[in-house]
Design an enzyme around this catalytic site. Structure first.
Site, PDB file in Angstrom:
ATOM      1  N   ASP A  13       0.814  -1.229   0.000  1.00 33.10           N
ATOM      2  CA  ASP A  13       0.000   0.000   0.000  1.00 33.10           C
ATOM      3  C   ASP A  13       0.843   1.273   0.000  1.00 33.10           C
ATOM      4  O   ASP A  13       0.442   2.303   0.547  1.00 33.10           O
ATOM      5  CB  ASP A  13      -0.956   0.014   1.217  1.00 33.10           C
ATOM      6  CG  ASP A  13      -1.862  -1.196   1.214  1.00 33.10           C
ATOM      7  OD1 ASP A  13      -2.228  -1.648   0.119  1.00 33.10           O
ATOM      8  OD2 ASP A  13      -2.193  -1.698   2.303  1.00 33.10           O
ATOM      9  N   LYS A  16       1.859   2.076  -5.087  1.00 33.77           N
ATOM     10  CA  LYS A  16       2.443   1.504  -6.315  1.00 33.77           C
ATOM     11  C   LYS A  16       1.552   1.764  -7.525  1.00 33.77           C
ATOM     12  O   LYS A  16       2.027   2.111  -8.606  1.00 33.77           O
ATOM     13  CB  LYS A  16       2.640  -0.017  -6.144  1.00 33.77           C
ATOM     14  CG  LYS A  16       3.604  -0.388  -5.033  1.00 33.77           C
ATOM     15  CD  LYS A  16       3.677  -1.892  -4.831  1.00 33.77           C
ATOM     16  CE  LYS A  16       2.407  -2.505  -4.281  1.00 33.77           C
ATOM     17  NZ  LYS A  16       2.074  -2.107  -2.907  1.00 33.77           N
ATOM     18  N   GLY A  40      -4.510  -4.419  -3.718  1.00 31.37           N
ATOM     19  CA  GLY A  40      -5.489  -3.391  -4.067  1.00 31.37           C
ATOM     20  C   GLY A  40      -4.700  -2.157  -4.463  1.00 31.37           C
ATOM     21  O   GLY A  40      -4.085  -1.513  -3.613  1.00 31.37           O
ATOM     22  N   HIS A  41      -4.653  -1.863  -5.745  1.00 31.17           N
ATOM     23  CA  HIS A  41      -3.850  -0.739  -6.251  1.00 31.17           C
ATOM     24  C   HIS A  41      -4.788   0.341  -6.763  1.00 31.17           C
ATOM     25  O   HIS A  41      -5.593   0.098  -7.659  1.00 31.17           O
ATOM     26  CB  HIS A  41      -2.916  -1.217  -7.378  1.00 31.17           C
ATOM     27  CG  HIS A  41      -1.896  -2.212  -6.912  1.00 31.17           C
ATOM     28  ND1 HIS A  41      -0.937  -2.751  -7.724  1.00 31.17           N
ATOM     29  CD2 HIS A  41      -1.683  -2.757  -5.691  1.00 31.17           C
ATOM     30  CE1 HIS A  41      -0.178  -3.586  -7.030  1.00 31.17           C
ATOM     31  NE2 HIS A  41      -0.618  -3.615  -5.786  1.00 31.17           N
ATOM     32  N   GLN A 225       2.012  -6.132  -3.128  1.00 34.01           N
ATOM     33  CA  GLN A 225       2.503  -6.203  -1.750  1.00 34.01           C
ATOM     34  C   GLN A 225       3.792  -5.378  -1.603  1.00 34.01           C
ATOM     35  O   GLN A 225       3.954  -4.401  -2.317  1.00 34.01           O
ATOM     36  CB  GLN A 225       2.718  -7.671  -1.307  1.00 34.01           C
ATOM     37  CG  GLN A 225       1.427  -8.439  -1.124  1.00 34.01           C
ATOM     38  CD  GLN A 225       0.836  -8.986  -2.418  1.00 34.01           C
ATOM     39  OE1 GLN A 225       1.518  -9.648  -3.159  1.00 34.01           O
ATOM     40  NE2 GLN A 225      -0.428  -8.721  -2.656  1.00 34.01           N
TER      41      GLN A 225
HETATM   42  P1  GDP Z   1      -0.747   0.288  -3.538  1.00 33.88           P
HETATM   43  O1  GDP Z   1      -1.340  -0.966  -3.040  1.00 33.88           O
HETATM   44  O2  GDP Z   1       0.719   0.380  -3.262  1.00 33.88           O
HETATM   45  O3  GDP Z   1      -1.042   0.570  -4.992  1.00 33.88           O
HETATM   46  O4  GDP Z   1      -1.420   1.482  -2.676  1.00 33.88           O
HETATM   47  P2  GDP Z   1      -2.993   1.625  -2.334  1.00 33.88           P
HETATM   48  O5  GDP Z   1      -3.699   2.045  -3.560  1.00 33.88           O
HETATM   49  O6  GDP Z   1      -3.484   0.417  -1.627  1.00 33.88           O
HETATM   50  O7  GDP Z   1      -2.956   2.771  -1.254  1.00 33.88           O
HETATM   51  C1  GDP Z   1      -2.438   4.030  -1.535  1.00 33.88           C
HETATM   52  C2  GDP Z   1      -3.526   5.087  -1.287  1.00 33.88           C
HETATM   53  O8  GDP Z   1      -2.928   6.363  -1.220  1.00 33.88           O
HETATM   54  C3  GDP Z   1      -4.533   5.192  -2.422  1.00 33.88           C
HETATM   55  O9  GDP Z   1      -5.757   5.595  -1.904  1.00 33.88           O
HETATM   56  C4  GDP Z   1      -3.937   6.288  -3.318  1.00 33.88           C
HETATM   57  O10 GDP Z   1      -4.902   6.961  -4.103  1.00 33.88           O
HETATM   58  C5  GDP Z   1      -3.379   7.204  -2.284  1.00 33.88           C
HETATM   59  N1  GDP Z   1      -2.202   7.986  -2.676  1.00 33.88           N
HETATM   60  C6  GDP Z   1      -1.155   7.622  -3.442  1.00 33.88           C
HETATM   61  N2  GDP Z   1      -0.215   8.593  -3.472  1.00 33.88           N
HETATM   62  C7  GDP Z   1      -0.683   9.586  -2.696  1.00 33.88           C
HETATM   63  C8  GDP Z   1      -0.173  10.852  -2.283  1.00 33.88           C
HETATM   64  O11 GDP Z   1       0.920  11.247  -2.626  1.00 33.88           O
HETATM   65  N3  GDP Z   1      -0.948  11.593  -1.419  1.00 33.88           N
HETATM   66  C9  GDP Z   1      -2.167  11.177  -0.983  1.00 33.88           C
HETATM   67  N4  GDP Z   1      -2.858  11.959  -0.158  1.00 33.88           N
HETATM   68  N5  GDP Z   1      -2.687  10.003  -1.356  1.00 33.88           N
HETATM   69  C10 GDP Z   1      -1.946   9.206  -2.187  1.00 33.88           C
HETATM   70  P1  IMO Z   2      -0.881  -4.245  -2.163  1.00 35.73           P
HETATM   71  O1  IMO Z   2      -0.418  -4.833  -3.472  1.00 35.73           O
HETATM   72  C1  IMO Z   2      -0.950  -4.594   2.191  1.00 35.73           C
HETATM   73  C2  IMO Z   2      -0.907  -8.659   3.846  1.00 35.73           C
HETATM   74  C3  IMO Z   2      -2.127  -9.112   4.596  1.00 35.73           C
HETATM   75  C4  IMO Z   2      -1.477 -10.036   5.615  1.00 35.73           C
HETATM   76  C5  IMO Z   2      -0.375 -10.696   4.811  1.00 35.73           C
HETATM   77  C6  IMO Z   2      -0.756 -12.068   4.227  1.00 35.73           C
HETATM   78  O2  IMO Z   2      -2.164  -3.518  -2.245  1.00 35.73           O
HETATM   79  O3  IMO Z   2       0.226  -3.462  -1.533  1.00 35.73           O
HETATM   80  P2  IMO Z   2      -2.346 -12.814   2.228  1.00 35.73           P
HETATM   81  O4  IMO Z   2      -3.788 -12.558   1.965  1.00 35.73           O
HETATM   82  O5  IMO Z   2      -1.433 -12.305   1.155  1.00 35.73           O
HETATM   83  O6  IMO Z   2      -2.054 -14.246   2.563  1.00 35.73           O
HETATM   84  O7  IMO Z   2      -2.013 -11.981   3.580  1.00 35.73           O
HETATM   85  O8  IMO Z   2      -0.090  -9.818   3.734  1.00 35.73           O
HETATM   86  N1  IMO Z   2      -1.156  -8.170   2.456  1.00 35.73           N
HETATM   87  C7  IMO Z   2      -1.120  -6.879   2.109  1.00 35.73           C
HETATM   88  N2  IMO Z   2      -0.957  -5.768   2.856  1.00 35.73           N
HETATM   89  N3  IMO Z   2      -1.069  -4.504   0.854  1.00 35.73           N
HETATM   90  C8  IMO Z   2      -1.198  -5.604   0.076  1.00 35.73           C
HETATM   91  O9  IMO Z   2      -1.194  -5.551  -1.268  1.00 35.73           O
HETATM   92  C9  IMO Z   2      -1.279  -6.865   0.711  1.00 35.73           C
HETATM   93  N4  IMO Z   2      -1.438  -8.130   0.272  1.00 35.73           N
HETATM   94  C10 IMO Z   2      -1.348  -8.909   1.347  1.00 35.73           C
HETATM   95  O10 IMO Z   2      -2.784  -8.028   5.203  1.00 35.73           O
HETATM   96  O11 IMO Z   2      -0.850  -9.269   6.621  1.00 35.73           O
HETATM   97 MG    MG Z   3      -2.891  -1.629  -1.793  1.00 38.33          MG
END
Ligand code: GDP
Ligand code: IMO
Ligand code: MG
Length: 429
Positions: A13, A16, A40-41, A225
């Site tokens: 999270d 990415k 979840g991206h 991840q």
């Molecule tokens: P990922 O799993 O690495 O793709 O990240 P996620 O999408 O799960 O979580 C990142 C969250 O932060 C999302 O809601 C993005 O829209 C948000 N986000 C990404 N970059 C920024 C930033 O620079 N500032 C803010 N406020 N939100 C951001």
């Molecule tokens: P993105 O790509 C954050 C965490 C779960 C748990 C551990 C194992 O959005 O960054 P699993 O379901 O993979 O067996 O769970 O890994 N986890 C993540 N945490 N972002 C993710 O993906 C994750 N995918 C798995 O919360 O701790």
């Molecule tokens: Mg994510």
């Protein structure tokens, strides 16, 4: 040409999806290489927000060819529903621009049921998985009894394999976990319906990747991840079951290591984690609420896949340095710098202390972090709203000093700084 690799340097999270979307504007091919719908991206484009679980974040751009690599585990229902959601939002997704590795593995409802049963059986020692069946699917792969994407191409043979798989899983669910078994007929009927729809997407992706490299195309590999969730290099056993490290790209895409280009590590300006496991720089109380948000903003720290509140803390420079080494990072993208605005003092963990000693490198990797307490460097914060900054000079001097300290902690230069979720809220350093 080579493949530029984008990975998460923390516990996932990091943003990415947002960074891949940005760089995909200049890419021809974007490939996800690990994990499944545990990811979840998020990609934000104007008033549209896309939450991608399986498809590469590059899919939002109309010109890209997108690939799901063999290192992934794919739930056909999620795959088809994600395509439908994107189409409904006006994104052109069809087999001409989306290819799935024939040798990737499938996640079934039995894997999900086993994931839930295994977590329940762990009691207080739970990993806190996403419940998507990730661990059991990779277990079947390693045990050489998994269902693969190519199996969907021969429906009658697949039906038999699937039914055998469900029966075996039912046996385990009943005898080992005293859990409710699945209805084999109804489950396989529904599953076959989703799997059938995957058929046009199945491909030998290593040929596509090799041809793209030969033709001088620009390739991006998108990790899911983060490095600290890596099955080997993460905070084992509180990890996922795949290889989010940069090295995971090569077996997944069927390409030699000579294909590696730049390795960009995405780093949140602070640290978060969802699920259980050690987190030395974790904070609680008002500061935690301040970093996490309350859920009123779309970017607040609640899981994109499960909605769980994320644990939050100060940036861990020791773990970032470790991530740089393990992945051969060539540059960093720092995200969510805007969230730190308004804090008086900021902290970066630069070393760990155990009862006897101080460490700047982890003596035995990140598995046993619980024994350490963090040693912090303190830096002054800034009060200005930085969400409109577009050049390094637009940032307050204290924000630039904070970024310099992040870069110094891991000895990797910062290439991008994100100050908001929108495409244009970024600074090239
Ligand atoms: P990922 O799993 O690495 O793709 O990240 P996620 O999408 O799960 O979580 C990142 C969250 O932060 C999302 O809601 C993005 O829209 C948000 N986000 C990404 N970059 C920024 C930033 O620079 N500032 C803010 N406020 N939100 C951001
Ligand atoms: P993105 O790509 C954050 C965490 C779960 C748990 C551990 C194992 O959005 O960054 P699993 O379901 O993979 O067996 O769970 O890994 N986890 C993540 N945490 N972002 C993710 O993906 C994750 N995918 C798995 O919360 O701790
Ligand atoms: Mg994510």
């Amino acid at each position: 040409m080579t493949i530029d690799i984008i990975i998460g340097t923390q516990w996932g999270d990091e943003g990415k999806g947002r960074i891949v979307d940005l760089l995909a504007a200049q890419a021809d091919l974007v490939a996800r290489y690990n994990g499944g719908d545990n990811a979840g991206h998020t990609v934000t484009v104007g008033n549209q927000t896309f939450k991608l679980h399986l498809l590469p974040s590059g899919i939002i751009h109309p010109h890209t060819l997108c690939i799901l690599g063999s290192g992934m585990v794919i739930n056909p229902e999620t795959f088809i529903k994600e395509i439908e959601t994107l189409r409904a939002a006006g994104i052109d997704v069809q087999p001409g621009r989306l290819k799935v590795a024939y040798n990737a593995h499938l996640i079934t409802p039995a894997h999900r049921a086993l994931d839930a049963a295994q977590e329940k059986a762990l009691g207080k020692g739970q990993i806190g998985t996403t419940g998507r069946g990730i661990g059991p699917a990779y277990t079947d792969r390693a045990a050489r009894r998994g269902l693969r994407v190519e199996d969907v191409l021969d429906e009658s043979a697949f039906r038999r394999k699937l039914e055998d798989h469900l029966q075996q899983a039912n046996h385990t669910l009943r005898t080992l976990y005293a859990a409710e078994p699945l209805d084999v007929t109804a489950t396989s009927e529904a599953y076959l319906g989703w799997a059938r729809q995957m058929q046009p997407y199945v491909a030998e992706i290593s040929l596509i990747v090799a041809a793209a490299l030969r033709a001088g195309k620009r390739l991006l590999a998108e990790g899911a991840q983060g490095i600290l969730l890596d099955i080997d290099h993460g905070t084992y056993p509180f990890v996922t079951s795949s290889s989010p490290t940069s090295a995971g790209v090569f077996p997944s895409l069927g390409v030699g290591v000579g294909g590696a280009g730049r390795v960009l590590g995405v780093t949140k300006a602070f640290q978060t984690r969802v699920g259980a496991g050690p987190f030395p720089t974790e904070v609680s109380g008002d500061l935690a609420v301040r970093l996490r948000g309350t859920g009123s903003n779309p970017w607040d720290e609640f899981g994109t896949t499960t909605g769980r509140p994320r644990r939050v803390g100060w940036l861990d420079g020791v773990l970032l340095r470790y991530a740089a080494r393990i992945n051969g990072l060539t540059e960093l993208a720092v995200t969510k710098l805007d969230i730190l605005s308004g804090l008086e003092t900021l902290r970066i963990c630069t070393a760990y202390r155990s009862s006897e000693q101080e460490y700047t490198e982890l003596p035995l990797g990140p598995g046993n972090l619980a024994v350490f307490s963090p040693v912090y460097q303190e830096l002054p914060g800034w009060q200005e709203d930085i969400t409109s900054a577009r050049r390094p000079g637009d940032l307050p001097a204290t924000a630039r000093a904070y970024l310099d300290a992040v870069s110094a902690a891991c000895a990797v230069p910062i290439r991008l700084v994100s100050v908001g979720p929108e495409r244009d809220q970024v600074i090239t350093m």
